[in-house]
Design an enzyme around this catalytic site. Sequence first.
Site, PDB file in Angstrom:
ATOM      1  N   ARG A 106       0.849  -1.192   0.000  1.00  0.00           N
ATOM      2  CA  ARG A 106       0.000   0.000   0.000  1.00  0.00           C
ATOM      3  C   ARG A 106       0.882   1.238   0.000  1.00  0.00           C
ATOM      4  O   ARG A 106       2.103   1.159   0.052  1.00  0.00           O
ATOM      5  CB  ARG A 106      -0.910   0.013   1.236  1.00  0.00           C
ATOM      6  CG  ARG A 106      -0.138  -0.009   2.555  1.00  0.00           C
ATOM      7  CD  ARG A 106      -1.057  -0.023   3.747  1.00  0.00           C
ATOM      8  NE  ARG A 106      -0.315   0.114   4.998  1.00  0.00           N
ATOM      9  CZ  ARG A 106      -0.876   0.367   6.179  1.00  0.00           C
ATOM     10  NH1 ARG A 106      -2.194   0.485   6.251  1.00  0.00           N
ATOM     11  NH2 ARG A 106      -0.149   0.481   7.266  1.00  0.00           N
ATOM     12  N   TYR A 115      12.451   5.891  14.904  1.00  0.00           N
ATOM     13  CA  TYR A 115      12.293   6.138  13.471  1.00  0.00           C
ATOM     14  C   TYR A 115      13.412   7.058  12.980  1.00  0.00           C
ATOM     15  O   TYR A 115      14.042   6.795  11.954  1.00  0.00           O
ATOM     16  CB  TYR A 115      10.930   6.768  13.227  1.00  0.00           C
ATOM     17  CG  TYR A 115      10.555   6.939  11.776  1.00  0.00           C
ATOM     18  CD1 TYR A 115      10.070   5.867  11.037  1.00  0.00           C
ATOM     19  CD2 TYR A 115      10.660   8.166  11.149  1.00  0.00           C
ATOM     20  CE1 TYR A 115       9.708   6.013   9.707  1.00  0.00           C
ATOM     21  CE2 TYR A 115      10.295   8.337   9.818  1.00  0.00           C
ATOM     22  CZ  TYR A 115       9.822   7.256   9.100  1.00  0.00           C
ATOM     23  OH  TYR A 115       9.467   7.410   7.785  1.00  0.00           O
ATOM     24  N   ASN A 148      11.831  -0.017   0.619  1.00  0.00           N
ATOM     25  CA  ASN A 148      10.815   0.945   1.032  1.00  0.00           C
ATOM     26  C   ASN A 148      10.140   0.589   2.356  1.00  0.00           C
ATOM     27  O   ASN A 148       9.631   1.478   3.038  1.00  0.00           O
ATOM     28  CB  ASN A 148       9.751   1.055  -0.066  1.00  0.00           C
ATOM     29  CG  ASN A 148       8.510   1.791   0.408  1.00  0.00           C
ATOM     30  OD1 ASN A 148       8.502   3.011   0.538  1.00  0.00           O
ATOM     31  ND2 ASN A 148       7.443   1.031   0.683  1.00  0.00           N
ATOM     32  N   VAL A 176      10.958  -8.182   5.705  1.00  0.00           N
ATOM     33  CA  VAL A 176      12.311  -7.732   5.355  1.00  0.00           C
ATOM     34  C   VAL A 176      13.333  -7.990   6.452  1.00  0.00           C
ATOM     35  O   VAL A 176      14.540  -7.922   6.191  1.00  0.00           O
ATOM     36  CB  VAL A 176      12.327  -6.232   4.969  1.00  0.00           C
ATOM     37  CG1 VAL A 176      11.513  -5.996   3.707  1.00  0.00           C
ATOM     38  CG2 VAL A 176      11.836  -5.347   6.121  1.00  0.00           C
TER      39      VAL A 176
END
Length: 239
Positions: free
Chosen positions: A16, A146, A81, A55
């Site tokens: 998405r 993050y 990504n 991943v």
Amino acid sequence: MNRLDGKVAVVTGAGRGIGRAIANALHAEGATTIATSRASADPSFGAIEYETLDVADEQGWARVIERVLERHGHVDVLVNNAGIIAYDPLHELSMADWQAVVATNQTGVWLGMREVVPHMITQGGGSIVNISSIWGSAAVGGAHAYHATKGAVRNMSKNAAITYAPQNIRVNSLHPGFIGTPLTDAQAPEVNAYVVSQTPMGRAGTPEEIAAGVVFLASDEASFVTGSELVIDGGYLAQ
């Protein structure tokens, strides 16, 4: 427009949002595109091939790339990504949440590059695009895990670019600003409104605007571009 004719591209986190737009854009430009995400196979991808991949799973990466090579013989483009975020302040974040963000955002990028680089060396080159963030260069309150991982992606990309330039492997990072995606839709509206208000262009970006940058970096038009940071953020970092 066929800017990627003959190339084979793998995109992570493509279920998405930005990843889905990237997979669509690469396919539209002629690349044989393999979209991956942690979800089960998604028939809505149509002509775009799909592989289930966490991943952070070393064996999963080996399995996916092996299948791509069996079917197509080469892998020319890797777009790392996939990413997740945690908003807890530093003194409140759990070890489990810290490790989850690092595993997906940082280790996942490392594993992807480690898996494809030997094949790119053998075939004489390739292009790797690692999706970082404006938060890899600047900070806001909270979301420190993050920030840490996206900063790591930024510098890992530079290191890989320098290391593998003699093998004609180009590695660049792309740094989106605030983009309207399911990820940002899940954030508090006041957080989104604040970031948009701080963006000189006064709006959120679209996944397709990020995908256009990836197409450029993946294509031969960017043949002299490596170790660069492509910022697509409506002017946020220019302030």
